[in-house]
Write a protein that holds these residues in place. Structure first.
Motif, PDB file in Angstrom:
ATOM      1  N   VAL A  35      34.508  28.927 -20.658  1.00  0.00           N
ATOM      2  CA  VAL A  35      35.129  27.789 -19.551  1.00  0.00           C
ATOM      3  C   VAL A  35      36.670  27.624 -20.015  1.00  0.00           C
ATOM      4  O   VAL A  35      37.420  27.055 -19.459  1.00  0.00           O
ATOM      5  CB  VAL A  35      34.548  26.704 -19.342  1.00  0.00           C
ATOM      6  CG1 VAL A  35      33.405  27.192 -18.613  1.00  0.00           C
ATOM      7  CG2 VAL A  35      34.434  25.933 -20.684  1.00  0.00           C
ATOM      8  N   GLU A  36      37.104  28.258 -21.088  1.00  0.00           N
ATOM      9  CA  GLU A  36      38.428  28.117 -21.529  1.00  0.00           C
ATOM     10  C   GLU A  36      39.553  28.315 -20.486  1.00  0.00           C
ATOM     11  O   GLU A  36      40.625  27.472 -20.394  1.00  0.00           O
ATOM     12  CB  GLU A  36      38.835  28.831 -22.951  1.00  0.00           C
ATOM     13  CG  GLU A  36      40.104  28.537 -23.705  1.00  0.00           C
ATOM     14  CD  GLU A  36      40.202  28.627 -24.985  1.00  0.00           C
ATOM     15  OE1 GLU A  36      41.398  29.035 -25.436  1.00  0.00           O
ATOM     16  OE2 GLU A  36      39.278  29.086 -25.620  1.00  0.00           O
ATOM     17  N   GLY A  37      39.444  29.278 -19.670  1.00  0.00           N
ATOM     18  CA  GLY A  37      40.363  29.638 -18.703  1.00  0.00           C
ATOM     19  C   GLY A  37      40.264  28.915 -17.437  1.00  0.00           C
ATOM     20  O   GLY A  37      41.182  29.167 -16.490  1.00  0.00           O
ATOM     21  N   VAL A  38      39.317  27.862 -17.355  1.00  0.00           N
ATOM     22  CA  VAL A  38      38.963  26.962 -16.180  1.00  0.00           C
ATOM     23  C   VAL A  38      39.763  25.753 -16.510  1.00  0.00           C
ATOM     24  O   VAL A  38      39.603  25.166 -17.305  1.00  0.00           O
ATOM     25  CB  VAL A  38      37.752  26.822 -15.958  1.00  0.00           C
ATOM     26  CG1 VAL A  38      37.469  25.943 -14.896  1.00  0.00           C
ATOM     27  CG2 VAL A  38      36.760  28.219 -15.930  1.00  0.00           C
ATOM     28  N   SER A  39      40.692  25.486 -15.288  1.00  0.00           N
ATOM     29  CA  SER A  39      41.627  24.341 -15.238  1.00  0.00           C
ATOM     30  C   SER A  39      40.630  22.921 -14.811  1.00  0.00           C
ATOM     31  O   SER A  39      40.198  22.965 -13.824  1.00  0.00           O
ATOM     32  CB  SER A  39      42.454  24.400 -14.480  1.00  0.00           C
ATOM     33  OG  SER A  39      43.428  23.006 -14.148  1.00  0.00           O
ATOM     34  N   LEU A  40      40.245  22.045 -15.621  1.00  0.00           N
ATOM     35  CA  LEU A  40      39.582  20.960 -15.538  1.00  0.00           C
ATOM     36  C   LEU A  40      40.328  20.203 -14.259  1.00  0.00           C
ATOM     37  O   LEU A  40      39.658  19.679 -13.415  1.00  0.00           O
ATOM     38  CB  LEU A  40      39.342  19.982 -16.534  1.00  0.00           C
ATOM     39  CG  LEU A  40      38.720  18.836 -16.323  1.00  0.00           C
ATOM     40  CD1 LEU A  40      37.029  19.221 -16.063  1.00  0.00           C
ATOM     41  CD2 LEU A  40      38.651  18.005 -17.536  1.00  0.00           C
ATOM     42  N   THR A  41      41.496  19.943 -14.402  1.00  0.00           N
ATOM     43  CA  THR A  41      42.623  19.382 -13.442  1.00  0.00           C
ATOM     44  C   THR A  41      42.345  19.986 -11.924  1.00  0.00           C
ATOM     45  O   THR A  41      41.884  19.233 -11.168  1.00  0.00           O
ATOM     46  CB  THR A  41      43.784  19.113 -13.712  1.00  0.00           C
ATOM     47  OG1 THR A  41      43.931  18.479 -14.962  1.00  0.00           O
ATOM     48  CG2 THR A  41      44.835  18.476 -12.724  1.00  0.00           C
TER      49      THR A  41
END
Length: 90
Positions: A35-41
């Motif tokens: 999930v590194e490429g997924v933006s939490l914001t």
């Protein structure tokens, strides 16, 4: 409760396309735990926005908006949970 007008069919098709577009991301994140490429914001903002669209859909009594935003909110929530669970600690 919901009245299906002819134009609501357009909404249901649009809802199906936009909602199902989240499925591959959820599937990939679930399977790979990457999930590194997924933006939490971005997904937090998306989740809140989808919840607001859901409220608006109920207000308008729009079946397509309600169904799409219930499903999309669940998919966004799944991404958020995976992001938090599998994020790399620095």
């Amino acid at each position: 409760m919901f009245e299906i007008q002819p134009m609501e069919i357009v909404g249901l098709v649009a809802a199906t396309l936009t909602t199902t577009s989240f499925v591959p991301q959820v599937y990939k994140a679930y399977k790979t735990k990457d999930v590194e490429g997924v933006s939490l914001t971005m997904f937090l903002a998306m989740f809140v926005g989808v919840l607001l669209w859901l409220v608006y859909g109920f207000y308008l009594k729009s079946l397509s908006m309600v169904i799409a935003n219930i499903i999309t909110s669940v998919l966004c929530l799944m991404i958020l949970v995976l992001k938090i669970k599998h994020r790399k600690k620095s």
